[in-house]
Design an enzyme around this catalytic site. Structure first.
Site, short mmCIF file in Angstrom:
data_model
loop_
_atom_site.label_atom_id
_atom_site.label_comp_id
_atom_site.label_asym_id
_atom_site.label_seq_id
_atom_site.Cartn_x
_atom_site.Cartn_y
_atom_site.Cartn_z
N GLY A 341 0.83 -1.19 0.00
CA GLY A 341 0.00 0.00 0.00
C GLY A 341 0.86 1.24 0.00
O GLY A 341 2.03 1.21 -0.43
N ASP A 462 -13.47 -4.98 13.21
CA ASP A 462 -13.31 -4.80 11.75
C ASP A 462 -13.34 -6.16 11.06
O ASP A 462 -12.41 -6.54 10.34
CB ASP A 462 -12.02 -4.06 11.43
CG ASP A 462 -11.97 -3.57 9.98
OD1 ASP A 462 -12.96 -3.78 9.26
OD2 ASP A 462 -10.94 -3.01 9.58
#
Length: 604
Positions: A341, A462
């Protein structure tokens, strides 16, 4: 000239009621409560727009209920003729149920005031039997601006030995020709001289509905009238949001186990199923037949992890955790970059433990990462320290030297990959799609890992496919969220509070009030099951993130995926009940998924 203008205004005034719809067909709140346990009205036709999704599933009628009531009203200025017929399996109902009775005639006109008609399904109480009853209602329109309406209501009448619902004083009249009709359908001759014109205008009506969706300010209102656009848009958007005034597709105990597959294998229209592009409106209850697995687990305390106990000797101090995990950087070798990322990276690598070398996953940061981002990576990884479970990925070593990029080491078998990326590659045809049973098994593994975390009093906060890894044998492990925001930025949004959150996976109480609980984890698990069924599609993709909170509190939910088994979608809906207390626990959901997986193993 004035007279022409007056005639024109008069004509427009006459047309206004027709433009707003010509028919309502619904069942009342009392009827919905009686059949589904919901405190809401269920519209089958609203202002002339047919809710095909609501008519697509079979509603069970318990043995003690004999009468079914429907409400209807013609809204236009001209009378709407109707034709009604009832079809059922006479042989199956031979000794269990008397012929259905209706308190209206077989042909007539829809009343212009809201009225109720009743259909009686009297059980004899002689034997146990389930009879599928098909109620067909055709309503013709004499106006070219409206379409004919053809409705098919499916009711599964349950008759039990010893439970008789025969009414001695008959207040209804049996439809002509029903007694000798066998299953196979009823053919209606309906229409009239305007039928051909109606067919030509069908496209115009759909275009008018599409126009209503064009403006975001009118988006909420247009949802009510957008049924006709769904088939048109499904090829590229399988989540078109439609609001229904009822609960969504219910779980079934009859075994409608379709195969979940990517859309390129089963394009829209190749398999008939109830509308997969509607969004469900749910109240505080999940509809289920009394004998279905969902209601069984909802009412039970059954758990597959009830024998597990909290690890009392688990170290919880972060400094001590890091000290126990710390290893020399020379013991970790980075080999293959798996995912990258903006500031995070995941490698396949090798870890030297004593005299042995193990294949591992290594999480770290890039040179562009800030000290805060590096600290966040370590802090998230330490949350799972000491949690040893087959479906939880906990760190086995770490190296967090000052002024150096931190390394977190995780056990990994060969060919492991991120679950979201794996599902997406299957949907795109780059890999063979898993079978339904395998997808349900992945969901069960995730529920098992989450059950373990909850027993250890850990709230994940999450749950999503992006936070799972899966190996070549489809063995799943739930991971921490250390790099999720960086590696999957499209799944996280900032709502003005300077915090990126997985908005479309979050329960309403977590999204709106920051209440993160085990029940909020279960909601997210339901969304992850939806991801599995759609092979990695994004939930609520059409919604602006800022609108998600209002839509969830308004009753909207992700649609039933194409070819998703009814029972699996029923479990998702169970996870998405508005009240956190009404949702299943992770162990209950695990037990239900395990049972469903076992049932699927008996099918080819």
């Amino acid at each position: 000239m004035a007279s022409k203008r007056l005639i024109f205004i008069w004509a427009v005034w006459l047309a206004l009621p027709l433009a707003t719809g010509h028919l309502n067909v619904l069942i009342s709140q009392a009827e919905v409560m009686k059949l589904l346990g919901l405190d809401a009205e269920l519209y089958y036709v609203r202002d002339g727009v047919v809710n095909n999704y609501a008519t697509g599933f079979v509603v069970p009628v318990p043995a003690h209920i004999a009468d079914l009531e429907f409400m209807w009203q013609g809204l236009g200025r001209k009378p709407l003729p109707y034709v009604m017929g009832i079809d059922y399996d006479v042989r199956a109902a031979r000794t269990a149920m008397l012929p259905p009775q209706v308190n209206i005639s077989e042909r007539g006109f829809v009343p212009t005031t809201q009225q109720t008609f009743r259909i009686r399904l009297p059980c004899t109480g002689a034997v146990n039997q389930e009879i599928l009853v098909l109620i067909q209602l055709n309503i013709s329109s004499a106006d070219r601006s409206n379409k004919d309406v053809r409705l098919l209501f499916k009711r599964n009448k349950i008759c039990l030995a010893g439970v008789s619902t025969i009414v001695t004083r008959n207040e209804t009249a049996r439809l002509a020709g029903d007694a000798g009709r066998n299953s196979g359908g009823v053919i209606f001759a309906a229409g009239g001289c305007a039928a051909a014109a109606l067919l030509l205008l069908a496209g115009v009506a759909a275009a008018g509905t599409l126009y209503k969706r064009g403006n975001k300010a009118r988006h909420h209102d247009s949802i009510h009238t957008s049924y006709t656009t769904a088939a048109y848009q499904y090829g590229s958007h399988q989540n078109v949001l439609l609001r229904l005034d009822t609960l969504g597709r219910p779980p079934s105990s009859t075994g409608s186990y379709a195969t979940i597959a990517s859309l390129h294998k089963f394009p829209f229209g190749s398999r008939r199923s109830p509308s997969p592009y509607a969004t469900t409106h749910i109240s505080d209850h999940v509809y289920a037949k009394p004998e279905s697995r969902v209601s069984y687990y909802a009412a039970s305390n059954l758990t597959h992890v009830s024998q597990q106990t909290i690890t009392k000797d688990r170290v919880t101090d972060p400094a001590e955790q890091l000290r126990l995990l710390t290893t020399s950087r020379s013991n970790i070798r980075l080999e293959i970059l798996v995912q990258e990322g903006t500031f995070g990276r995941i490698y396949k690598g090798v870890f030297k433990r004593g005299d042995t070398y193990e294949e591992v996953l290594v999480k770290t940061v890039s040179d562009a990462a800030s000290a805060m981002q590096a600290a966040l990576l370590v802090a998230e990884g330490l949350r799972f320290f000491g949690l040893v479970h087959a479906n939880v990925l906990s760190p086995m070593a770490a190296c967090a030297e000052e002024a150096r990029k931190p390394l977190l080491v995780y056990c990994c078998v060969s060919h492991s990959s991120n679950l979201k990326r794996y599902l997406t590659s299957c949907r795109l045809g780059q890999q063979t799609s898993p079978a339904t049973r395998e997808l349900v098994d992945l969901g069960a593994q995730l529920a098992c890992g989450l059950s373990f975390l909850h027993v250890q009093r850990v709230v994940h906060a999450d749950i999503a496919s992006r936070n799972c890894i899966v190996d070549e044998k489809l063995r799943l492990k739930l991971t921490d969220t250390g790099l999720s925001r960086d590696l999957f930025p499209d799944d996280y949004h900032c709502l003005g509070d300077n915090e990126n959150r997985p908005v479309k996976w979050m329960a309403p109480e977590a999204l709106l009030h920051n209440q993160y609980t085990t029940a909020a984890d279960v909601w997210s698990l339901g969304v992850t099951l939806w991801e599995l069924a759609t092979l990695g599609s994004s939930p609520l993709a059409e919604l602006d993130p800022a609108d998600v909170g209002a839509f969830l509190t308004g009753g909207y939910r992700p649609a039933q995926p194409h070819n998703c088994p009814d029972e699996l979608y029923g479990l998702m809906c169970w996870c998405w009940t508005t009240s956190p207390a009404a949702r299943p626990t992770a162990p209950q959901l695990l037990a239900a998924l395990h049972d469903f997986r076992q049932a699927l193993s008996t099918y080819i």
